[in-house]
Design an enzyme around this catalytic site. Structure first.
Site, PDB file in Angstrom:
ATOM      1  N   LYS A  54       1.975  -0.780  15.005  1.00 49.66           N
ATOM      2  CA  LYS A  54       0.530  -1.041  14.938  1.00 49.66           C
ATOM      3  C   LYS A  54       0.271  -2.523  15.137  1.00 49.66           C
ATOM      4  CE  LYS A  54      -0.517   2.942  12.071  1.00 49.66           C
ATOM      5  NZ  LYS A  54      -0.557   3.485  10.717  1.00 49.66           N
ATOM      6  N   GLN A  98      -1.623   2.146   4.610  1.00 49.06           N
ATOM      7  CA  GLN A  98      -0.604   3.067   5.122  1.00 49.06           C
ATOM      8  C   GLN A  98      -0.222   4.087   4.047  1.00 49.06           C
ATOM      9  OE1 GLN A  98       0.694   3.023   8.363  1.00 49.06           O
ATOM     10  NE2 GLN A  98       1.645   4.946   7.742  1.00 49.06           N
ATOM     11  N   ASP A 121      -9.256   4.533   9.603  1.00 53.27           N
ATOM     12  CA  ASP A 121      -8.508   5.792   9.543  1.00 53.27           C
ATOM     13  C   ASP A 121      -9.449   6.992   9.375  1.00 53.27           C
ATOM     14  OD1 ASP A 121      -5.787   5.855   9.973  1.00 53.27           O
ATOM     15  OD2 ASP A 121      -5.237   5.321   7.929  1.00 53.27           O
TER      16      ASP A 121
END
Ligand code: NAP
Length: 298
Positions: A54, A98, A121
């Site tokens: 990422k 995460q 997200d």
């Protein structure tokens, strides 16, 4: 007849290039650099790889990348302090925590603390609710990537029979919402579904997000169907480790009209959509028009 192989790797490279072009225009025209912050707690090896990728792709797209790495024993209050600081930081437009988080941390509480406008997200309940009610939302990256591939191959999806196998909050449920938003007739299957094979045979669009290697057999697939395989399963075969999807690719490719491979299908789309979401969040936060060249694919 064998199916067309949907090249997610090439499609994702195109999305990233469009993001990078818009990021350059924002920087040169407005003096704005989109910023993405990733919070990683603990040392889960798969998470380390994802976070590294990422960061690399964020920087390659011309965005600012901030990484916060915290030890496995970090208290929930410390994670929440970092999230609060990032919420208030005007140079950060996207915040990603995460998952999975270590057991001492309440995941829903941490996700709820992220500013929904920076929730790239799309896991905050505000964004889940917005997606479900057809309002502009931050959409979870993996299903967003699947929808882009479907729209690219099939155009208008209205009226199509779609079956999503899996009902997780990160893939199955948002995928079903997106397909409903496209006016598909959507069935969501899961571990308690009776006669899964027969349900799958209905699908013109079949999305498998299960986490079971090659669960979906070739004879479960309707001839000509478009098959999107989200699964990433590591298996030992003939003395080697390899990645396979949730669909028996070798059999399915003989029946389907088009199919995503594993690897090289859905996987690369996820980070590309994360970058696209960060750019979208940046445009919205600054009251600028959204990058039409990204949403044009939708
Ligand atoms: P998950 O949270 O474990 O959910 C799996 C879903 O599959 C559940 O809804 C479960 O049903 C259902 N299921 C399990 N066994 C089944 C069976 N035998 N028949 C029918 N349904 C069954 O998994 P996830 O996070 O959604 O991930 C799914 C897969 O996608 C994994 O392989 C993951 O690695 C992969 N993935 C890939 C990406 C990417 O970037 N390409 C991103 C995310 C995930 P119940 O709800 O009834 O338990």
């Amino acid at each position: 007849m064998t199916a067309e192989i949907i090249d997610g790797k090439a499609f994702a490279a195109g999305v990233r290039a469009r993001v990078a072009a818009r990021v350059a225009a924002l920087r040169d025209g407005e003096g704005i650099v989109p910023g993405l912050a990733v919070v990683l707690v603990g040392d889960d090896p798969a998470s380390q790889v994802y976070v590294r990728n990422k960061r690399k792709q964020t920087v390659e797209a011309g965005m600012r990348s901030e990484e916060i790495r915290l030890g496995a024993g970090t208290a929930e209050s410390e994670v929440l302090e970092h999230v609060a600081r990032l919420n208030a930081d005007p140079t950060i437009h996207g915040i990603l925590v995460q998952l999975p988080l270590p057991p001492q941390i309440d995941t829903p509480r941490v996700l709820a603390a992220i500013d929904p406008a920076k929730d790239v997200d799309g896991f905050h309940v505000t964004n889940v609710g917005r997606l479900a009610t057809g309002q502009p939302a931050m959409v979870p990256c993996t299903p967003l990537g699947c929808l882009m591939l479907l729209r690219d191959r099939l155009g208008n999806l209205a009226g199509r029979e779609a079956v999503v196998v899996g009902r997780s909050n990160i893939v199955g449920k948002p995928m079903a919402q997106l397909l409903l938003g496209e006016n598909c007739t959507v069935t969501v299957a899961h571990s308690k579904t009776r006669d899964l094979a027969e349900v799958c045979r209905r699908a013109e669009i079949l999305v498998a997000a299960v986490g079971r290697p090659r669960l979906v057999r070739g004879d479960w697939i309707r001839p000509g169907a478009t098959v999107i395989d989200v699964g990433i399963n590591r298996i030992e075969e003939n003395g080697a480790t390899r990645l396979v999807g949730d669909v028996d690719f070798d059999a399915a490719v003989q029946v389907a009209g088009a199919i995503t491979p594993v690897p090289g299908g859905v996987g690369p789309m996820t980070i590309a959509c994360l970058l696209a979401n960060t750019l979208t969040a940046c445009c919205r936060l600054h009251g600028l028009p959204e990058a039409a060249e990204l949403t044009a694919a939708l």
